[in-house]
Write an enzyme that holds these catalytic residues in place. Structure first.
Site, PDB file in Angstrom:
ATOM      1  N   CYS A 259       3.034   0.610   4.506  1.00  0.00           N
ATOM      2  CA  CYS A 259       2.921  -0.506   2.932  1.00  0.00           C
ATOM      3  C   CYS A 259       3.927  -1.922   3.962  1.00  0.00           C
ATOM      4  CB  CYS A 259       3.908  -0.059   2.297  1.00  0.00           C
ATOM      5  SG  CYS A 259       2.577   1.090   1.113  1.00  0.00           S
TER       6      CYS A 259
HETATM    7  P1  NAD Z   1      -4.126   7.800   2.559  1.00  0.00           P
HETATM    8  O1  NAD Z   1      -5.056   7.185   3.439  1.00  0.00           O
HETATM    9  O2  NAD Z   1      -2.384   8.478   2.726  1.00  0.00           O
HETATM   10  O3  NAD Z   1      -4.963   8.433   1.329  1.00  0.00           O
HETATM   11  C1  NAD Z   1      -6.156   7.049   0.995  1.00  0.00           C
HETATM   12  C2  NAD Z   1      -7.194   8.606   0.975  1.00  0.00           C
HETATM   13  O4  NAD Z   1      -8.608   8.177   0.717  1.00  0.00           O
HETATM   14  C3  NAD Z   1      -7.714   9.122   1.646  1.00  0.00           C
HETATM   15  O5  NAD Z   1      -7.209  10.490   1.357  1.00  0.00           O
HETATM   16  C4  NAD Z   1      -9.435   8.855   2.409  1.00  0.00           C
HETATM   17  O6  NAD Z   1      -9.648   9.825   2.932  1.00  0.00           O
HETATM   18  C5  NAD Z   1      -9.348   9.226   1.039  1.00  0.00           C
HETATM   19  N1  NAD Z   1     -10.547   8.046   0.766  1.00  0.00           N
HETATM   20  C6  NAD Z   1     -11.205   6.400   2.090  1.00  0.00           C
HETATM   21  N2  NAD Z   1     -12.331   6.279   1.568  1.00  0.00           N
HETATM   22  C7  NAD Z   1     -12.366   6.609   0.375  1.00  0.00           C
HETATM   23  C8  NAD Z   1     -13.872   6.873  -0.027  1.00  0.00           C
HETATM   24  N3  NAD Z   1     -14.530   5.983  -0.043  1.00  0.00           N
HETATM   25  N4  NAD Z   1     -13.889   8.188  -1.779  1.00  0.00           N
HETATM   26  C9  NAD Z   1     -12.800   9.501  -1.734  1.00  0.00           C
HETATM   27  N5  NAD Z   1     -12.437   8.914  -0.787  1.00  0.00           N
HETATM   28  C10 NAD Z   1     -11.508   8.777   0.529  1.00  0.00           C
HETATM   29  O7  NAD Z   1      -3.429   6.368   1.884  1.00  0.00           O
HETATM   30  P2  NAD Z   1      -2.175   5.929   0.581  1.00  0.00           P
HETATM   31  O8  NAD Z   1      -0.673   6.061   1.620  1.00  0.00           O
HETATM   32  O9  NAD Z   1      -2.354   7.060   0.137  1.00  0.00           O
HETATM   33  O10 NAD Z   1      -2.371   4.267   0.106  1.00  0.00           O
HETATM   34  C11 NAD Z   1      -3.309   3.819  -1.108  1.00  0.00           C
HETATM   35  C12 NAD Z   1      -3.183   2.785  -1.343  1.00  0.00           C
HETATM   36  O11 NAD Z   1      -1.978   2.875  -1.514  1.00  0.00           O
HETATM   37  C13 NAD Z   1      -3.336   1.869  -0.147  1.00  0.00           C
HETATM   38  O12 NAD Z   1      -3.437   0.416  -0.585  1.00  0.00           O
HETATM   39  C14 NAD Z   1      -1.810   1.633   0.008  1.00  0.00           C
HETATM   40  O13 NAD Z   1      -1.306   0.401   0.657  1.00  0.00           O
HETATM   41  C15 NAD Z   1      -1.298   1.707  -1.202  1.00  0.00           C
HETATM   42  N6  NAD Z   1      -0.070   1.890  -1.556  1.00  0.00           N
HETATM   43  C16 NAD Z   1       0.881   3.097  -0.708  1.00  0.00           C
HETATM   44  C17 NAD Z   1       1.644   3.533  -0.972  1.00  0.00           C
HETATM   45  C18 NAD Z   1       2.644   4.375   0.143  1.00  0.00           C
HETATM   46  O14 NAD Z   1       3.602   5.094   0.128  1.00  0.00           O
HETATM   47  N7  NAD Z   1       2.036   5.308   1.470  1.00  0.00           N
HETATM   48  C19 NAD Z   1       2.649   2.668  -1.688  1.00  0.00           C
HETATM   49  C20 NAD Z   1       2.228   1.912  -2.664  1.00  0.00           C
HETATM   50  C21 NAD Z   1       1.349   1.662  -2.932  1.00  0.00           C
END
Ligand code: NAD
Length: 415
Positions: A259
């Site tokens: 992030c």
């Molecule tokens: P991640 O990569 O762990 O998870 C994303 C998931 O989305 C994956 O499992 C992927 O297979 C799935 N995906 C991708 N394309 C898809 C589609 N078309 N349909 C269905 N599923 C699909 O990412 P994350 O860490 O969970 O982050 C997700 C969002 O949240 C990002 O924008 C990130 O910046 C934000 N965020 C993350 C955190 C954190 O601590 N990880 C905290 C706050 C915000």
């Protein structure tokens, strides 16, 4: 409520599991079929305290087909990734766009779409809503839209989701915000409601501030070390001032993870694209990057030629409490060590499998095996590193593991 959560990664899994625990009917949707099968078997695809128990006990549906679930959902949370993955100064909207289009095609009449993925200000209005409206229905009239940024900390994600300090809702109209506020009404924290782009901006401002605080104390730490002053005492001395606060003042190797670095780059990129160069934010990143090489410089004070030397790494996860290695500081440090000709041996209690995919060429082993190296670098603040025996070793510490001070040679990065 009947809820679908699209994207079962760190954010989606936590969101879905916690909302199910609170009694909602939740369907997790992800294109990664292996992940979906694992969730269906009650397995937890990531390491996150408390999540496995919820996944085992909560009533959760999981599937890879988006359409069927959306049709029956009252709320659809979009939690897919936005990381371009190449260090560029923008976000990758391919997944978010794909999902928005699919929701637009499949959604029922009163569905509310909630954007939890981190997207730069204006994205929901300029990119997402037009895709949701593609089949002729009108946002704010035929269906609702909210932005609901997530502030959880990996390692404490369940706790943070269930006990947030605030909930931010960006709403296209009052009716949309009311539905989401109703879902969160038992959470016992302030619910702050704004327009869509303000909610998007709050997420970036929040991460930019946290990153700035870390780079600030690291810069003070780098100065203090030269003057033989313990930065942690300085941090204590300033932290009592409520205008400063005592959190996030742990000087060290800097921030990594999925992030802070990517969000900072995206904010800088957007800012430059609208004609403003954010010099402070650029330096926050530069100071952070430079901390990696500082670890190597301190190591070379004691072993000037690293060629052929065995260098041990304790900690590969970007922080303790997670198996997430995205933009972990270990990546930059290990790359630098390899380019100096060192042999790297690494240990992490939970992140070795993920790291092995990035660095198959280094050796992995137990903490004891790593301690047998010519020198040891500590890169993650895992508690178990505080009970290792560092006597007789050369230790360069990026995380202030106090016990490591008993090493034969000990260098703290900022103290
Ligand atoms: P991640 O990569 O762990 O998870 C994303 C998931 O989305 C994956 O499992 C992927 O297979 C799935 N995906 C991708 N394309 C898809 C589609 N078309 N349909 C269905 N599923 C699909 O990412 P994350 O860490 O969970 O982050 C997700 C969002 O949240 C990002 O924008 C990130 O910046 C934000 N965020 C993350 C955190 C954190 O601590 N990880 C905290 C706050 C915000």
């Amino acid at each position: 409520m009947n809820i679908s959560v699209i994207g079962a990664g760190y954010v989606g899994l936590i969101t879905g599991a916690c909302l199910a625990k609170l009694g909602n009917q939740v369907t997790l949707i992800d294109t990664d079929k292996e992940k979906i099968e694992a969730i269906k078997r009650g397995e937890c695809p990531i390491f996150e305290k408390g999540l496995e128990d919820i996944l085992r006990t909560a009533q959760l549906d999981a599937r890879s087909d988006i359409g069927s679930a959306i049709k029956t959902s009252e709320i659809s949370f979009v939690c897919v990734g936005t990381d371009p993955g190449d260090g560029s100064y923008s976000i990758d909207l391919r997944s978010v766009s794909e999902v928005a289009e699919a929701i637009g095609e499949a959604s029922n009449d009163h569905c509310l779409t909630v954007i939890k993925s981190t997207v730069v200000p204006e994205t929901t209005e300029e990119v997402i809503i037009p895709l949701l409206e593609k089949n002729g229905r009108k946002a704010g009239v035929d269906f609702g839209v909210c932005v609901n940024p997530e502030f959880l900390r990996e390692g404490f994600a369940v706790e943070d989701f269930l006990n947030p300090d605030r909930i931010v809702i960006g709403e296209i109209n009052k009716q949309s915000g009311d539905i989401l506020a109703d879902l969160y009404k038992g959470f016992g924290c302030p619910i702050l409601r704004f327009d869509l782009r303000t909610a998007e901006a709050i997420k970036y401002a929040s991460n930019a501030f946290l990153a700035a605080k870390i780079s600030f104390i690291n810069e003070i730490g780098n100065i203090c070390k030269e003057l033989s002053i313990d930065t942690y005492n300085v941090a204590k001395g300033i932290g009592y001032d409520p205008r400063i606060g005592d959190k996030f003042l742990n000087a060290g190797i800097g921030f990594g993870g999925s992030c802070l670095p990517k969000d900072l780059r995206a904010l800088i990129g957007q800012s430059v694209s609208i004609g403003y160069r954010p010099r402070l934010l650029e330096e926050v990143l530069n100071v952070n990057e430079a901390q990696n090489l500082r670890m190597i410089r301190l190591l070379k004070k004691h072993i000037p030629d690293l060629r052929g030397k065995n260098i041990g790494i304790l900690g590969l996860a970007f922080k303790a409490g997670t198996d997430d290695v995205r933009e972990s500081k270990a990546i930059g440090v290990i790359n630098a060590l390899l380019s100096e000709g060192a042999k790297v041996r690494a240990y992490d209690p939970v992140a070795m499998d993920n790291f092995r995919r990035l660095f198959p060429e280094i050796t992995y082993g137990s903490a004891e095996a790593v301690l047998a190296s010519d020198a040891i670098l500590i890169l993650t603040e895992w508690q178990e590193f505080a009970s290792l025996d560092y006597a007789g070793k050369i230790v360069i510490d990026g995380k202030r593991i106090l016990k490591a001070r008993r090493a034969k040679i000990y260098e703290g990065i900022c103290w």
